[in-house]
Scaffold this active site. Structure first.
Site, PDB file in Angstrom:
ATOM      1  CE  LYS A 149      -7.265   0.790   3.754  1.00  0.00           C
ATOM      2  NZ  LYS A 149      -5.983   1.268   4.556  1.00  0.00           N
ATOM      3  CD  GLU A 200      -2.537   0.919   2.890  1.00  0.00           C
ATOM      4  OE1 GLU A 200      -3.656   1.794   2.924  1.00  0.00           O
ATOM      5  OE2 GLU A 200      -1.732   0.608   3.810  1.00  0.00           O
ATOM      6  CB  CYS A 247      -4.098  -1.779   4.378  1.00  0.00           C
ATOM      7  SG  CYS A 247      -3.389  -1.699   6.236  1.00  0.00           S
TER       8      CYS A 247
END
Length: 335
Positions: free
Chosen positions: A129, A47, A183
């Site tokens: 995300k 990330e 993540c």
């Protein structure tokens, strides 16, 4: 018939707030060159690969804040972003597919925490995300506090969980089916299942996960730091191994890790997990490192056809509560 593929997680160590983009790119290109020497065909990077994990800071200078974002080309996407183009040129030259995370600024100025799958300088798929952790306001203004301000700097992803084929990795007549998470997304079962229901065979996850953030966790600030680090690493492995198993897919996780600026620690945990949930390769250091594994995509078949044969065993008529509400609604007390 076996479907072999050599893959790797590209772990990236310490990246300080002031480290120039060119310095980071040189390190990433070194990892690509190592992957080429080992005949790796797919490399997953972390990330926000190209910079430090800037959402830990309250940044009030717009010039500095904007410096952490990549301005994509409206047509070709991240591969022609001026700050990072040499990385994608090198990957294309070596014939390596990459999944790489970065802070995206769209042409109309919308910020996202993004990952793109790039093959031969072509963006095959993009993911933004969905599950942004933390808060909009900092926990406090102490300089050593690890804040988590993704909700301040990014918009929640708007592309959903769309699996895709990787045609350059085709074996015989079948290309691998790929999914991407970033993540905190890995902690949420819903995204994994969306990909599982599309037949995903490889999950690619880049992350920056703090080893010490009691304010974020709501934990005792006097807790033992070694315990906190090991607990964070345990939970990282737990969710990746469990969800790889329950969706019968391989999982490649790549960490940005180490002690950024000498005081903000990020966990390691770069690894390749098989469809039975076993770790088959993992990092040995907390610095730049290539974690390589040979996988057989047909190993996904046992879980997909038997233990988790969705079409035989799922009962979606009972799962409505999952999409009907975001928060908890408790049942009434019995009187």
């Amino acid at each position: 018939m076996p479907r072999p593929l050599r893959v790797a997680a590209a772990q990236v160590g310490r990246v300080d707030r002031s480290e120039p983009r060119a310095s980071v790119l040189a390190r990433l290109i070194t990892l690509l060159e190592e992957a080429d020497k080992q005949a790796v065909k797919l490399v997953v990077f972390p990330e926000t690969t190209f910079t430090t994990f800037f959402p830990r800071y309250l940044i009030t200078d717009d010039v500095e804040l904007n410096s952490f974002f990549e301005n994509e080309d409206a047509v070709t996407g991240i591969v022609d972003a001026p700050n990072v183009k040499p990385f994608f040129d090198k990957a294309a030259q070596l014939g390596i597919d990459v999944v790489v995370g970065y802070a995206e600024k769209t042409p109309d100025g919308v910020p996202y925490n993004t990952a793109s799958y790039v093959s031969g300088r072509r963006v095959v798929s993009k993911y933004r995300k969905v599950h942004l952790p933390g808060a909009f306001e900092p926990f406090n203004d102490h300089p050593d506090t690890t804040n988590q301000l993704e909700k301040r700097y990014f918009k929640p992803g708007d592309l959903g969980f769309q699996a895709f084929r990787a045609p350059s990795l085709r074996h015989e007549v079948k290309s691998p089916i790929i999914g991407m998470l970033i993540c905190n997304d890995r902690r949420w079962a819903e995204g994994w299942r969306c990909y599982g229901l599309q037949g995903a065979e490889i999950m690619c996850i880049g992350y920056n996960t703090v080893a010490w953030a009691p304010e974020l966790w709501g934990a005792d600030p006097n807790m033992d730091r070694d315990f906190a680090r090991q607990d964070a690493l345990f939970h990282h492995k737990l969710v990746c191994q469990a969800h790889a198993y329950t969706n019968a897919m391989f999982c490649i996780t790549a960490a940005r890790c180490g002690w950024d600026d000498g005081k903000f620690e990020l966990i390691t945990g770069s690894m390749v997990v098989d469809p039975e949930g076993h770790i088959i390769a993992e990092n040995k250091t907390d610095g730049d490192e290539l974690v390589v594994a040979d996988i057989d995509l047909d190993a996904c078949l046992q879980g997909k056809a038997r233990t988790f044969a969705f079409e035989k065993h799922r009962r979606p008529e009972h799962y409505g509560v999952i999409v009907e509400r975001a928060g908890v609604v408790e049942p009434p007390e019995v009187i």
